[in-house]
Write a protein that holds these residues in place. Structure first.
Motif, mmCIF file in Angstrom:
data_model
loop_
_atom_site.group_PDB
_atom_site.id
_atom_site.type_symbol
_atom_site.label_atom_id
_atom_site.label_comp_id
_atom_site.label_asym_id
_atom_site.label_seq_id
_atom_site.Cartn_x
_atom_site.Cartn_y
_atom_site.Cartn_z
ATOM 1 N N SER A 77 -11.105 0.457 -13.383
ATOM 2 C CA SER A 77 -11.782 1.751 -13.348
ATOM 3 C C SER A 77 -10.771 2.884 -13.275
ATOM 4 O O SER A 77 -10.647 3.562 -12.263
ATOM 5 C CB SER A 77 -12.720 1.810 -12.151
ATOM 6 N N GLU B 204 -0.597 4.708 -0.568
ATOM 7 C CA GLU B 204 -1.402 5.715 0.099
ATOM 8 C C GLU B 204 -2.850 5.260 0.002
ATOM 9 O O GLU B 204 -3.143 4.316 -0.749
ATOM 10 C CB GLU B 204 -1.218 7.092 -0.537
ATOM 11 N N PRO B 205 -3.762 5.874 0.738
ATOM 12 C CA PRO B 205 -5.162 5.428 0.658
ATOM 13 C C PRO B 205 -5.684 5.410 -0.776
ATOM 14 O O PRO B 205 -5.596 6.397 -1.502
ATOM 15 C CB PRO B 205 -5.903 6.482 1.507
ATOM 16 N N GLY B 206 -6.170 4.263 -1.176
ATOM 17 C CA GLY B 206 -6.725 4.125 -2.516
ATOM 18 C C GLY B 206 -5.728 3.745 -3.587
ATOM 19 O O GLY B 206 -6.095 3.520 -4.739
ATOM 20 N N THR B 207 -4.427 3.659 -3.252
ATOM 21 C CA THR B 207 -3.387 3.323 -4.236
ATOM 22 C C THR B 207 -2.429 2.308 -3.635
ATOM 23 O O THR B 207 -1.993 2.462 -2.492
ATOM 24 C CB THR B 207 -2.599 4.574 -4.666
ATOM 25 N N SER B 208 -2.129 1.290 -4.384
ATOM 26 C CA SER B 208 -1.175 0.271 -3.932
ATOM 27 C C SER B 208 -0.219 -0.062 -5.064
ATOM 28 O O SER B 208 -0.488 0.195 -6.238
ATOM 29 C CB SER B 208 -1.908 -1.003 -3.477
ATOM 30 N N PRO C 239 0.845 -1.210 0.000
ATOM 31 C CA PRO C 239 0.000 0.000 0.000
ATOM 32 C C PRO C 239 0.874 1.251 0.000
ATOM 33 O O PRO C 239 1.786 1.391 0.819
ATOM 34 C CB PRO C 239 -0.793 -0.125 1.302
#
Length: 486
Positions: free
Chosen positions: A305, A247-251, A245
């Protein structure tokens, strides 16, 4: 800016009276004298007396080269001092421990040796982390030993510390590195001399990355069996797919896999990412996003998406090409090495790939070389290079042929060294890969190729009139002179 040289002799005038002759030395003359002198501490004094603003653009570039030459010399002196000082501190610590024993003091714990104590002393003094400090000390010891030709090159100002580290990373793969066995250590030193005899002169005119790639090819040729063992050991230790991971929403997904598979995956991703079906309604999508969507499509059959996709992406399982460059003798059972894509590979790795059912959905493009490693093909007289010529040129050069550029040839345009409209032929001796930026600079007339050979080597003339030689990576590793003894 102009100063008389007090060491110049005076001479008689017409009347027999001896007068002092005042001779001025301008900055260009001082620069010429600096270039002519061996690199030492006096070189900095010479450079310090030069007014950079008084030099022409060409002379200023020469001035910068001399600064780099002095910096390489200082790095060499530091490496020599690092080894000598560390040895001196080790001796001092050993003497302190011996004195404590003689004085019947309580014995110190045995799990810490004198070398570790000394290394921590030097590392702290140099303001380095323990890991970096120990790595620099080991590097200095190797430069004083089997890597001595590189230290000599640094002290002569011909190669930088970046060259040394790029080459050293490859030398550590030679059998016997770090061994305490005298026979193995002697063999390691012998093989290092063989590699460095070729790579150090090459590094004097090429970038650290190019020197490292040349060293990797030579090391692979010296020890094909060792390369095979390292590959299998790496597969057991490192191969896998990892999720990190960011950051939030991205890995981040990281995959470590065989070179042949990685090459095929990247070609498939790049091929699918160019498909216009990944264009979005608002036209706002980056190359990176397209590649991500292509990877998802190849894995899951759905583009993911990344934005509003105009229509579904179907038939994501593409047939891709894996380029294999192989000497003829490899196919009949010898240990001659070759290349998969741009990576030097052992004979068994190539044979495994050719027989691997896992890449059955892809196309393996096999190009066979002669004993000199040369690919021959028929030249074309039309402007555009044929598909076969493009394959040959990109495999031959590996990267953009502009001096020092490391952009892969697959992402470059095919350029005529002598322009087609000036009589240049569409033949491999006149063709080579150039990235878009350097292609545009050449087309605009800033840089010129004055000579181009069939093996991919070429000569460039810069806007200042300087001459630069470009040599492509070795096509295939040379055959080993002697098999390794262990």
């Amino acid at each position: 800016m102009f100063e008389p040289d007090p060491e110049l002799p005076s001479g008689p005038d017409e009347g027999g009276v001896v007068d002092e002759v005042e001779v001025v030395v301008d900055d260009a003359m001082r620069l010429g004298m600096a270039c002519a002198r061996p690199v030492d501490s006096g070189l900095l004094c010479d450079l310090d007396r030069i007014d950079l603003d008084a030099l022409t653009a060409d002379e200023a570039v020469t001035y910068l080269q001399q600064v780099q030459r002095f910096a390489a010399y200082v790095a060499g002196v530091e490496a020599w001092a690092r080894d000598a000082v560390t040895a001196k501190v080790v001796t001092e610590i050993q003497a302190q421990l011996a004195a404590e024993v003689d004085a019947d003091r309580p014995a110190r714990p045995q799990f810490v040796c004198a070398e570790q104590v000394a290394w921590s002393e030097v590392t702290a003094a140099l303001r380095l982390s323990p890991v970096t400090g120990e790595a620099r000390i080991l590097e200095a010891q190797e430069l004083m030993g089997a890597w001595r030709p590189m230290l000599d090159g640094m002290l002569a100002g011909t190669i930088t510390v970046d060259h040394t580290r790029a080459i050293g990373r490859q030398l550590r793969n030679i059998p016997g590195h770090g061994s305490s066995d005298p026979t193995e250590a002697a063999e390691y030193a012998k093989h290092c001399r063989v590699v460095l005899a070729t790579v150090v002169p090459f590094a004097a005119t090429h970038t650290p990355g190019e020197a490292g790639r040349k060293a990797r090819v030579l090391v692979t040729a010296i020890d094909p069996a060792g390369a095979r063992k390292r590959r299998r050991k790496a597969a057991e230790r490192d191969h896998g797919v990892f999720l990190n991971p960011v950051e939030p929403g991205t890995s981040e997904i990281r995959a470590v896999m065989p070179t042949a598979h990685a090459d095929a995956v990247m070609q498939a991703v790049n091929t699918l990412a160019k498909d216009d079906r990944f264009e979005v309604a608002d036209g706002c999508i980056t190359t990176g996003q397209r590649r991500v969507a292509a990877l998802v499509a190849l894995t899951l059959g759905d583009p993911g998406s990344v934005a509003t996709v105009t229509r579904p992406v179907s038939e994501a399982k593409l047939n891709v090409h894996v380029n294999v460059l192989v000497p003829l003798e490899t196919l009949v059972g010898s240990d001659a090495c070759g290349r998969i894509g741009s990576t030097p590979s052992t004979a068994d790795e190539i044979r495994d790939l050719l027989a691997d059912a896992a890449v059955g959905s892809s196309t393996i493009r096999r190009l066979v070389t002669d004993s000199t490693g040369c690919i021959l093909d028929a030249g074309r007289r039309h402007y555009l290079a044929s598909d076969l010529q493009k394959v040959v040129i990109r495999l031959r050069d590996g990267y953009c042929r502009f001096p020092g550029c490391s952009r892969p040839a697959e992402r470059c345009e095919i350029d005529h060294a002598t322009p087609y409209d000036a009589g240049g032929r569409t033949d491999t001796c006149n063709l080579g890969p150039l990235c878009k930026f350097h292609h545009e600079m050449k087309t605009a007339g800033y840089w010129h190729i004055t000579a181009s050979a069939r093996d991919g080597s070429c000569t460039w003339r810069s806007p200042l009139g300087r001459i630069y030689q470009h040599t492509p990576p070795d096509l295939i590793p040379p055959p080993p002179d002697d098999p390794p003894p262990f």
